[in-house]
Scaffold this active site. Structure first.
Site, PDB file in Angstrom:
ATOM      1  N   GLU A  20       0.823  -1.204   0.000  1.00 24.78           N
ATOM      2  CA  GLU A  20       0.000   0.000   0.000  1.00 24.78           C
ATOM      3  C   GLU A  20       0.859   1.257   0.000  1.00 24.78           C
ATOM      4  O   GLU A  20       2.019   1.249   0.420  1.00 24.78           O
ATOM      5  CB  GLU A  20      -0.934  -0.015   1.217  1.00 24.78           C
ATOM      6  CG  GLU A  20      -0.198  -0.349   2.501  1.00 24.78           C
ATOM      7  CD  GLU A  20      -1.140  -0.666   3.669  1.00 24.78           C
ATOM      8  OE1 GLU A  20      -2.129  -1.387   3.453  1.00 24.78           O
ATOM      9  OE2 GLU A  20      -0.886  -0.186   4.770  1.00 24.78           O
TER      10      GLU A  20
ATOM     11  N   CYS B 169       3.682   8.447   0.985  1.00 23.41           N
ATOM     12  CA  CYS B 169       4.221   7.492   1.943  1.00 23.41           C
ATOM     13  C   CYS B 169       4.215   6.140   1.246  1.00 23.41           C
ATOM     14  O   CYS B 169       3.157   5.637   0.886  1.00 23.41           O
ATOM     15  CB  CYS B 169       3.316   7.497   3.170  1.00 23.41           C
ATOM     16  SG  CYS B 169       3.791   6.292   4.409  1.00 23.41           S
TER      17      CYS B 169
ATOM     18  N   CYS C 142       6.858  -6.873   6.882  1.00 27.97           N
ATOM     19  CA  CYS C 142       8.060  -6.367   7.552  1.00 27.97           C
ATOM     20  C   CYS C 142       8.528  -7.426   8.544  1.00 27.97           C
ATOM     21  O   CYS C 142       7.718  -8.094   9.184  1.00 27.97           O
ATOM     22  CB  CYS C 142       7.743  -5.063   8.283  1.00 27.97           C
ATOM     23  SG  CYS C 142       9.191  -4.281   9.049  1.00 27.97           S
TER      24      CYS C 142
ATOM     25  N   CYS D 256       7.786  -5.011  15.364  1.00 26.41           N
ATOM     26  CA  CYS D 256       7.385  -4.037  16.391  1.00 26.41           C
ATOM     27  C   CYS D 256       5.925  -4.335  16.779  1.00 26.41           C
ATOM     28  O   CYS D 256       5.052  -4.386  15.912  1.00 26.41           O
ATOM     29  CB  CYS D 256       7.527  -2.608  15.863  1.00 26.41           C
ATOM     30  SG  CYS D 256       9.213  -2.230  15.328  1.00 26.41           S
TER      31      CYS D 256
ATOM     32  N   CYS E 108       2.709  -2.213  15.626  1.00 24.94           N
ATOM     33  CA  CYS E 108       2.581  -1.911  14.197  1.00 24.94           C
ATOM     34  C   CYS E 108       1.890  -3.064  13.487  1.00 24.94           C
ATOM     35  O   CYS E 108       2.266  -4.227  13.653  1.00 24.94           O
ATOM     36  CB  CYS E 108       3.974  -1.673  13.619  1.00 24.94           C
ATOM     37  SG  CYS E 108       4.000  -1.532  11.822  1.00 24.94           S
TER      38      CYS E 108
ATOM     39  N   SER F 203      12.978   6.223   6.678  1.00 23.17           N
ATOM     40  CA  SER F 203      12.659   5.989   8.087  1.00 23.17           C
ATOM     41  C   SER F 203      13.075   4.572   8.465  1.00 23.17           C
ATOM     42  O   SER F 203      12.771   3.620   7.759  1.00 23.17           O
ATOM     43  CB  SER F 203      11.148   6.169   8.289  1.00 23.17           C
ATOM     44  OG  SER F 203      10.788   5.930   9.627  1.00 23.17           O
TER      45      SER F 203
ATOM     46  N   LEU G  61      12.406   5.815  17.259  1.00 18.63           N
ATOM     47  CA  LEU G  61      13.001   5.553  18.575  1.00 18.63           C
ATOM     48  C   LEU G  61      11.968   4.946  19.533  1.00 18.63           C
ATOM     49  O   LEU G  61      12.170   3.870  20.070  1.00 18.63           O
ATOM     50  CB  LEU G  61      13.592   6.846  19.132  1.00 18.63           C
ATOM     51  CG  LEU G  61      14.815   6.664  20.023  1.00 18.63           C
ATOM     52  CD1 LEU G  61      15.979   6.095  19.228  1.00 18.63           C
ATOM     53  CD2 LEU G  61      15.223   7.977  20.676  1.00 18.63           C
TER      54      LEU G  61
ATOM     55  N   ASN H   2      -1.743   5.033  16.534  1.00 22.64           N
ATOM     56  CA  ASN H   2      -2.947   4.661  15.811  1.00 22.64           C
ATOM     57  C   ASN H   2      -3.180   3.192  16.147  1.00 22.64           C
ATOM     58  O   ASN H   2      -2.490   2.327  15.617  1.00 22.64           O
ATOM     59  CB  ASN H   2      -2.690   4.867  14.311  1.00 22.64           C
ATOM     60  CG  ASN H   2      -3.962   4.810  13.496  1.00 22.64           C
ATOM     61  OD1 ASN H   2      -4.973   4.283  13.943  1.00 22.64           O
ATOM     62  ND2 ASN H   2      -3.895   5.334  12.290  1.00 22.64           N
TER      63      ASN H   2
ATOM     64  N   CYS I  31       0.330   2.306   9.110  1.00 23.46           N
ATOM     65  CA  CYS I  31       1.191   1.293   8.524  1.00 23.46           C
ATOM     66  C   CYS I  31       0.597  -0.119   8.459  1.00 23.46           C
ATOM     67  O   CYS I  31       0.391  -0.768   9.470  1.00 23.46           O
ATOM     68  CB  CYS I  31       2.468   1.266   9.357  1.00 23.46           C
ATOM     69  SG  CYS I  31       3.744   0.285   8.621  1.00 23.46           S
TER      70      CYS I  31
HETATM   71  N1  SAH Z   1      10.247   0.399   9.286  1.00 22.50           N
HETATM   72  C1  SAH Z   1      10.430   1.803   9.227  1.00 22.50           C
HETATM   73  C2  SAH Z   1       9.448   2.556   8.358  1.00 22.50           C
HETATM   74  C3  SAH Z   1       7.986   2.159   8.355  1.00 22.50           C
HETATM   75  S1  SAH Z   1       6.934   2.620   9.702  1.00 22.50           S
HETATM   76  C4  SAH Z   1      10.448   2.401  10.617  1.00 22.50           C
HETATM   77  O1  SAH Z   1      10.143   1.687  11.549  1.00 22.50           O
HETATM   78  O2  SAH Z   1      10.819   3.545  10.766  1.00 22.50           O
HETATM   79  C5  SAH Z   1       6.870   4.364   9.775  1.00 22.50           C
HETATM   80  C6  SAH Z   1       6.619   4.891  11.181  1.00 22.50           C
HETATM   81  O3  SAH Z   1       5.297   4.567  11.632  1.00 22.50           O
HETATM   82  C7  SAH Z   1       7.572   4.283  12.201  1.00 22.50           C
HETATM   83  O4  SAH Z   1       8.044   5.292  13.059  1.00 22.50           O
HETATM   84  C8  SAH Z   1       6.664   3.323  12.939  1.00 22.50           C
HETATM   85  O5  SAH Z   1       7.158   3.003  14.210  1.00 22.50           O
HETATM   86  C9  SAH Z   1       5.366   4.086  12.962  1.00 22.50           C
HETATM   87  N2  SAH Z   1       4.188   3.281  13.264  1.00 22.50           N
HETATM   88  C10 SAH Z   1       3.937   2.005  12.948  1.00 22.50           C
HETATM   89  N3  SAH Z   1       2.752   1.596  13.409  1.00 22.50           N
HETATM   90  C11 SAH Z   1       2.213   2.654  14.046  1.00 22.50           C
HETATM   91  C12 SAH Z   1       0.982   2.870  14.757  1.00 22.50           C
HETATM   92  N4  SAH Z   1       0.079   1.893  14.891  1.00 22.50           N
HETATM   93  N5  SAH Z   1       0.776   4.085  15.303  1.00 22.50           N
HETATM   94  C13 SAH Z   1       1.678   5.075  15.156  1.00 22.50           C
HETATM   95  N6  SAH Z   1       2.854   4.941  14.498  1.00 22.50           N
HETATM   96  C14 SAH Z   1       3.119   3.738  13.965  1.00 22.50           C
END
Ligand code: SAH
Length: 375
Positions: free
Chosen positions: A107, A120, A127, A131, A134, A221, A245, A323, A366
């Site tokens: 997407e 974006c 992935c 995390c 996410c 990112s 971070l 989110n 994401c």
């Molecule tokens: N893998 C990379 C880029 C993709 S995610 C990274 O981690 O930076 C882009 C951003 O969205 C990252 O900072 C990630 O931690 C954040 N993100 C992912 N899921 C999220 C959610 N449910 N709410 C808020 N931010 C989120």
């Protein structure tokens, strides 16, 4: 070479066939010659793809009809098919779900603002970084995107903007220009390093070699793959680095960003410092604020102190209200806690703002849309 189109040779769930956007300028000329055509046809083809943003052979009237079909057939195989597009924010945000040639779903989200338009995009389907907050991280890695699959997301968005198909925030559809790219869709860009760096070059080379977007307007990112951050610093590019971070201490970061167990905070921040020194560019810190997890006042203070120590003043914190993903036990921080967090980070000498959250009602966080489709 096989006489069959490459698309039939590709494994059913693998990389797509070779595409013009995978190739450097000299490689494009070679590919065209291999097909029995004059090298200058490569430039014509590049002009159609990168400047005119078209992949339809019928539009390529400067190339003889017979050659057109052959060149487009071999070098512009269809990569991404639109499955669904969802709009919100009065049409100024549009999320597209794409199907790749092998059925892989990915997407991208296009957001129009008064002064710019940002795409974006996804660098991987799924992935592998796991995390827990996410949606993409929960589903695991499907496969890497090819360079051309990354570039083609940008080409489509640039065409949408040029054609005025996305209204501005004020609601009037009018032509615009795609100005910014963020690698914040699905995937960990630095885990697909070579293809992502090649894609950034193709996106930022001047047309017709590339799509002509400024390197300074591209943000990569990352969860913090320290060696890859150092390698990126050596590419002599001016792209912005964003570091996810989400916690200022190893104990919590080990949980929220599991790769921290491999490259802990001090190592990641040293790599970010190295990036800053090599490029002169301020580093962005992403911090998803999660209620009662990482939003305590003391963590705000520690965040500011830690960033000041490692990065000095050349750092900016973007707070993103979480989110929540479906079924998650976590929630966004309440507004007062969020305000206090931001205030303390600023007071600690590090600039900090709340990132505007577009597209909540279209599952734009994401990986949520691709997740719904396959779940
Ligand atoms: N893998 C990379 C880029 C993709 S995610 C990274 O981690 O930076 C882009 C951003 O969205 C990252 O900072 C990630 O931690 C954040 N993100 C992912 N899921 C999220 C959610 N449910 N709410 C808020 N931010 C989120």
């Amino acid at each position: 070479m096989s006489s069959l189109p490459l698309v039939f040779d590709a494994p059913s769930r693998g990389m797509p066939p070779r595409h013009l956007a995978d190739l450097s300028v000299p490689e494009r000329a070679e590919a065209v010659v291999e097909l029995g055509e004059k090298p200058f046809r490569a430039k014509q083809l590049s002009h159609h793809y990168f400047s005119r943003l078209t992949v339809d052979p019928a539009d390529m009237t400067d190339i003889p009809a017979g050659s057109r079909e052959k060149l487009a057939g071999a070098l512009l195989p269809p990569l991404l098919t639109e499955v669904r597009a969802l709009s919100c924010d009065s049409g100024a945000t549009r999320k597209t779900l794409w199907r790749a040639h092998d059925g892989t779903m990915l997407e991208s989200v296009l957001m129009r603002y008064p002064d710019r338009a940002t795409l974006c995009l996804s660098s991987q389907a799924g992935c592998g970084m796991a995390c827990p907050f996410c949606a993409t991280g929960q589903a695991g890695l499907d496969r890497n995107m090819s360079t051309a699959e990354i570039v083609d997301q940008v080409r489509s968005a640039a065409a949408v903007m040029r054609d005025g198909a996305l209204p501005g925030p004020e609601g009037t559809p009018r032509p615009g220009r795609l100005s910014n790219i963020v690698f914040m869709g699905m995937g960990e860009p630095l885990a697909n390093y070579r293809r992502v760096v090649d894609a950034v070059r193709r996106i930022t080379e001047p047309a017709p070699q590339g799509l002509g977007i400024s390197q300074r307007s591209v943000t990569v990112s990352t969860v913090g793959l320290a060696p890859a951050i150092r390698r990126l610093a050596g590419e002599r590019m001016q792209v912005r680095l964003a570091l996810s971070l989400h916690a200022p201490d190893d104990e919590l970061r080990n949980e929220l960003v599991p790769v921290n167990n491999r490259w802990p905070l001090a190592e990641v921040l040293d790599a970010a410092r190295y990036y800053l020194e090599c490029t002169g560019r301020r580093v962005s810190i992403e911090y998803a604020l999660i209620r009662d997890m990482n939003d305590q006042p003391w963590r705000a203070d520690l965040l500011a102190a830690t960033l000041r120590e490692h990065l000095g003043h050349l750092v900016h914190v973007n707070v993103i209200p979480l989110n929540p993903t479906p079924g998650s036990k976590w929630d966004a921080s309440p507004k007062p806690a969020q305000r206090e967090f931001v205030r303390r980070v600023n007071e600690g000498g590090v600039t900090c703002t709340v990132r505007d959250t577009r597209g909540q009602e279209i599952a734009a966080a994401c990986g949520q849309l691709a997740g719904e489709q396959s779940g």
